[in-house]
Design an enzyme around this catalytic site. Sequence first.
Site, mmCIF file in Angstrom:
data_model
loop_
_atom_site.group_PDB
_atom_site.id
_atom_site.type_symbol
_atom_site.label_atom_id
_atom_site.label_comp_id
_atom_site.label_asym_id
_atom_site.label_seq_id
_atom_site.Cartn_x
_atom_site.Cartn_y
_atom_site.Cartn_z
ATOM 1 C CG ASP A 18 26.297 46.574 -10.496
ATOM 2 O OD1 ASP A 18 26.798 46.443 -9.358
ATOM 3 O OD2 ASP A 18 26.866 47.192 -11.405
ATOM 4 C CE LYS A 117 29.872 47.510 -9.397
ATOM 5 N NZ LYS A 117 29.426 48.283 -10.570
ATOM 6 C CB CYS A 162 28.987 45.257 -13.448
ATOM 7 S SG CYS A 162 29.128 47.047 -13.748
HETATM 8 C C1 VGL Z 1 26.917 48.602 -15.564
HETATM 9 C C2 VGL Z 1 27.170 50.015 -17.328
HETATM 10 C C3 VGL Z 1 27.331 51.082 -16.490
HETATM 11 C C4 VGL Z 1 26.688 47.208 -15.085
HETATM 12 C C5 VGL Z 1 27.093 49.653 -14.702
HETATM 13 O O1 VGL Z 1 26.182 47.029 -13.956
HETATM 14 O O2 VGL Z 1 27.019 46.263 -15.844
HETATM 15 N N1 VGL Z 1 26.972 48.785 -16.883
HETATM 16 N N2 VGL Z 1 27.292 50.881 -15.167
#
Ligand code: VGL
Length: 221
Positions: A18, A117, A162
Site C-alpha cells: 500500500d 484488495k 496492512c
Molecule cells: C490500511 C487502513 C485502511 C493500510 C488500509 O494500508 O494499512 N489501513 N486501509
Amino acid sequence: MAEQIVIDPERDILGLIDVQPTFMPGGELPVPDGSAVVAAINRLLAGPFAHAFATQDWHPRGHLSFASAHPGKLPYDTIEMPYGAQTLWPDHAVQGSEGAAIHHGIDPARIEVVVRKGFRKTVDSYSAFFENDRATPTGLDGYLRARGFTRIFLAGIATDFCVGYSAEDAARLGYSVCVIEEACRGIGIPLPDGRTTLDTSRERLTAKGVRFISASALAGV
Ligand code: VGL
Ligand code: ZN
C-alpha cells in the site's frame, strides 16, 4: 558486526504494501511520515532484490470500512461486521483516484505483480493474502508459491495494519517473513490500556515468528 542477511534473488521477494499517496501526508488517511517509505524502498529496489510484488488498497465508493457509510460513526470507531471487529476509516484509496495509485516516485521496474484488495464493498482487506474474514484469498499465495519464493521481506504502510496483517498471514502460510523497519510507517491508534496498535501488532507478530529487521542488516543495501 551484527548479523548480515544475504538475499537469494530467486527465493526472496520484496513486498511493497500500500505505497499509495492516500496513506501519506496530504492524502485522505495520512500516516505520520508515510512518504518517507518511498526513498527507503527505492534503495531496496536498487540493491539486492531482483523481484518485488506490490499491493494496492482499492475500495469502491461507499465501502463499508468507511465511517461515512455508517451514520453516526466516526473514523477510528470500531464496529462489528459479520467477520468480526472492524475499525472505521476516513474515505480512502478509492478505485481509480490519484491517491490510490502506487506512488509515482517508486521505481516500478522490479514490481512484477500488483495485487489489489478491498474491492468487495462489504469486506475490508488489510492483508496481501486474505480479506478480513481471514478466509477469502487474494491469490497472492498461489502466485508466490508457483514462482518458488520462500522468504518475504515487507515494506510499506501501515506497519500496524496492512503490513502487519500481511506479515502474520505470510508466516501462517509458511513463509519466512522479515519486516524492514526503515521502509515502513505505522498509524498507532491509542488503546484503552495506554498502548497503541503499533505496540500490540509488533508483539503479536514477533510471537508468530515475524522478524523486524533494519535495512542495514541486508547485505548490499
Ligand atoms: C490500511 C487502513 C485502511 C493500510 C488500509 O494500508 O494499512 N489501513 N486501509
Ligand atoms: Zn483501506
